[in-house]
Design an enzyme around this catalytic site. Structure first.
Site, PDB file in Angstrom:
ATOM      1  N   ASP A  53       0.772  -1.241   0.000  1.00  0.00           N
ATOM      2  CA  ASP A  53       0.000   0.000   0.000  1.00  0.00           C
ATOM      3  C   ASP A  53       0.807   1.298   0.000  1.00  0.00           C
ATOM      4  OD1 ASP A  53      -1.785  -2.049   0.505  1.00  0.00           O
ATOM      5  OD2 ASP A  53      -2.760  -1.065   2.188  1.00  0.00           O
ATOM      6  N   GLU A  89       2.045  -9.317  11.617  1.00  0.00           N
ATOM      7  CA  GLU A  89       1.773  -9.049  10.198  1.00  0.00           C
ATOM      8  C   GLU A  89       3.097  -8.820   9.450  1.00  0.00           C
ATOM      9  OE1 GLU A  89      -0.772  -5.647   9.768  1.00  0.00           O
ATOM     10  OE2 GLU A  89      -1.043  -5.920   7.610  1.00  0.00           O
TER      11      GLU A  89
END
Ligand code: DGY
Length: 425
Positions: free
Chosen positions: A163, A392
């Site tokens: 992103d 993550e």
């Protein structure tokens, strides 16, 4: 230690299992994400093959009529996530986002089929899934490469999966923010804001969503209308690899039309990839299609290119490039060069290590004969999890766990790595 980690990883998968799909992690990502799901299926396949197939079936059941497979499927209401279905406004019966994500499903289906113990189930599932996945790949080349260059462009940073990569910084200058009203981010209440994209980036993400929505998500119009059109070598490599895997598996299952069309797409893609090679960086780099120039950014997108069947000498050069990165960090492979001024070891895709990307790079390098580097990357991945758990992503120097915790695809990769590779534990 190995057995304990696998047990823990299975627990993460089952805690995040919602029956027919898996959430990436509770809270931060409460729906089904496209590439998370396909990669998570690889983990399930080691202990529950039917459940692995269900994961991919559910994803592909929400394919759009034009072939696109959305990046989020909003199976349930949950106002803990922004932007939700009301912002996307795609008008689907089960709401979805309107953009896509790296197409790893073709790779995952082939891999799960190759290893399946229940071959009858695997063949039945693959035969049903391959035409859908192939239609998705055709959609990419039709709608995201209208000039037929062999390389597809991304229209939104969220499509890349990376992103807030440095790769998009210059192009993002062209994305305006006017007309974007006030909104409340939810991600920063679940994760440390210092690990996430900035507010300024979020405004631009939302501007793009609103603009595409105003074009009614018509994929015949979005490519040319978007001020953000970037050719990402990592994304294209995943698409090429998936086309190749679809071609191989379809050929074996007697689906000859799909096999030959998929092979032709992969061949054209791999030839075109070489235009993204940078001698100066020693790796591939993005190309800004809207501006008509290469993006001078040393990100992991240009290393993930190893996942495609690139020429052997390119793979060897990438191994050398990673060797250089190893001198500037403790855990391979950082998502941005730690010696670059933009590097930020905590902030999402501007430095941290991601296990899924490590896995794909290692897989590609091994296929290209770069076995030592592949093993080193996997060993670093295991060291990271041993030290800091199933986060993550992780800081490549300190191993600090970042973003969401108890993360599905991190756990899936741990199972996959231990079950299929020789790594010290
Ligand atoms: C997010 O919300 O952070 C996702 O990466 C967008 O899909």
């Amino acid at each position: 230690m190995k057995d304990e980690l696998i047990k823990h990883a299975r627990q993460v998968l089952s805690d995040n299992d919602r029956g027919t799909y898996t959430v990436p992690t509770h809270g931060l990502y409460p729906f089904q994400w496209n590439w998370d799901s396909a990669l998570s299926a690889l983990g399930f396949a080691h202990f529950d093959e039917p459940r692995a197939w269900t994961e991919i079936d559910t994803l592909m059941a929400h394919q759009w009529d034009d072939g696109m497979v959305p990046h989020i499927i909003f199976h349930e209401e949950d106002d803990g996530y922004f932007p939700g279905p009301d912002v996307w406004g795609t008008g689907r019966p089960v709401p979805t986002s309107g953009i896509t994500q790296p197409p790893v499903a073709g790779f995952a289906v082939r891999r799960i089929h190759d290893r399946a113990t229940d071959k009858a189930l695997a063949t039945q599932k693959a035969k049903a899934l391959l035409p859908k996945i192939h239609a998705w790949h055709q959609w990419f080349y039709r709608c995201r490469d209208p000039q037929g260059t062999g390389l597809i462009a991304l229209l939104h940073p969220w499509e890349s999966g990376r992103d807030n990569s440095v790769d998009w910084d210059d192009a993002f200058e062209r994305v305006p923010t006017d007309g974007v009203g006030d909104f409340v981010r939810r991600d920063t209440s679940h994760a440390n804001p210092a690990h996430r994209p900035t507010d300024e980036q979020y405004k631009r993400y939302i501007w793009l969503v609103q603009t595409f929505r105003s074009l009614r998500w018509d994929n015949t119009r979005l490519h040319d209308a978007s001020p953000f059109r970037i050719v990402d070598p990592g994304f294209n490599a995943i698409l090429i690899r998936s086309c190749q895997d679809v071609a191989d598996l379809a050929g074996r299952l007697g689906m000859s039309d799909i096999a030959s069309e998929a092979r032709a797409m992969a061949d054209k893609g791999i030839a075109a990839m070489d235009s993204l090679w940078s001698d100066a960086l020693g790796q591939y780099q993005c190309y800004d299609r809207a501006a008509g120039r290469p993006v001078d950014s040393a990100s992991i997108g240009g290393i993930l290119a190893a996942f495609a069947p690139i020429p052997k000498e390119r793979a060897a050069a990438l191994a050398t490039r990673i060797e250089k990165l190893a001198k500037a960090c403790n855990y391979l492979v950082p998502s941005h060069d730690p010696t670059a001024p933009e590097f930020d070891g905590l902030r999402y895709w501007r430095g941290p290590v991601w296990l899924i990307v490590n896995y794909m790079i290692a897989d590609g390098l091994e296929r290209a004969g770069q076995v030592a580097m592949a093993e080193r990357i996997l060993a670093d991945s295991v060291r990271l999890i041993e030290k800091s758990g199933f986060a993550e992503y992780h800081h490549p120097i300190t191993a600090e766990p970042c973003g969401g915790a108890h993360f599905t695809w991190t756990a899936a990769m741990v199972i996959e790595i231990f079950s299929t590779c020789e790594v010290p534990a």
